[in-house]
Design an enzyme around this catalytic site. Sequence first.
Site, PDB file in Angstrom:
ATOM      1  N   GLU A 176      -0.244  -5.232  -5.698  1.00 57.47           N
ATOM      2  CA  GLU A 176       0.938  -4.868  -6.876  1.00 57.47           C
ATOM      3  C   GLU A 176       0.089  -4.325  -7.893  1.00 57.47           C
ATOM      4  OE1 GLU A 176       4.896  -6.418  -9.074  1.00 57.47           O
ATOM      5  OE2 GLU A 176       3.467  -7.682  -8.115  1.00 57.47           O
ATOM      6  N   LYS A 213       2.942  -2.895  -3.322  1.00 59.65           N
ATOM      7  CA  LYS A 213       4.224  -3.021  -3.994  1.00 59.65           C
ATOM      8  C   LYS A 213       4.018  -2.466  -5.385  1.00 59.65           C
ATOM      9  CE  LYS A 213       7.445  -6.675  -6.330  1.00 59.65           C
ATOM     10  NZ  LYS A 213       7.771  -7.828  -6.035  1.00 59.65           N
TER      11      LYS A 213
END
Length: 303
Positions: A176, A213
């Site tokens: 992420e 993500k």
Amino acid sequence: MQVSEMTAKMADGDGFIAALDQSGGSTPKALKGYGIEDDAWSTEEEMFGLIHAMRSRIISSPVFTGEKVIGAILFKRTMDGAVDGVPTPAALIAKGIVPFIKIDKGLEDEANGVQMMKPMPTLDALLDRASALGVFGTKERSVIHSANAQGIAAVVKQQFEIGEQVIAHGMMPIIEPEVNIKSETRAECDAILAAEILKCLDALDEDKKVMLKLSLPVVPGTFDALVDHPKVLRVVALSGGYSRDEACVELAKNKGIIASFSRALLNDLRATMSDAEFDAALSEAIEAIYKGSTQKVDAAAAA
């Protein structure tokens, strides 16, 4: 669910991932949003007890099921806790929801337009414990504030190094590198980030996969090459400060990307609600996020 079943659900399941992993400094803000003020606790343990009660209420809700919520990201205290007397990961698995664990220890100060992750000296022990509890994967977050190519490359490199450590424990990393949606150079950040991730994906061993993500891009379709990459199991999006309505509209413009929302999922829930009110509010949020994750629109037509 066996690991093979979890992998299949993450690769092809219709639905989204619930982010229930607020930790440290973000916990008081999450509790305030839930209607619990700072004076409701006097110790850190009491504070974490209150946030665990909130998460337990969500997980045990009859509307929170694997039909539309295919995964959930947990804070390590939540992972080590229980829901209705059952270890939290097992409670999720029983509902058909794949458990993940947040592993980063927060962010370094900003340098070169980014915030790298702080060191994780006890990561191997955490991964061993999580794996033993049936946790499928992990999530680690960095933040990109401006279009500094050197800084973004460093963030992505660090993310993939941690990802390799996670893979070595037989788990699935969610990488992420969040782009700050308030950045004045967001579109440039998105483009540089996509290119750097592609480099690292291409260098990854053939038998390894990761999840990504990412912040919803300024230009829909910016991450199409990542969605289609054979070493990416799934691309998910964070809401990043958008309202739920805004996040779902932007999400629907990006094919192959599903939600992994936190605030946009929890925003309308309150501690004072009756169970019926709570379940209704949670169900409304789940329906909206599910729709944005699974019912895509033509970005050009929507413009």
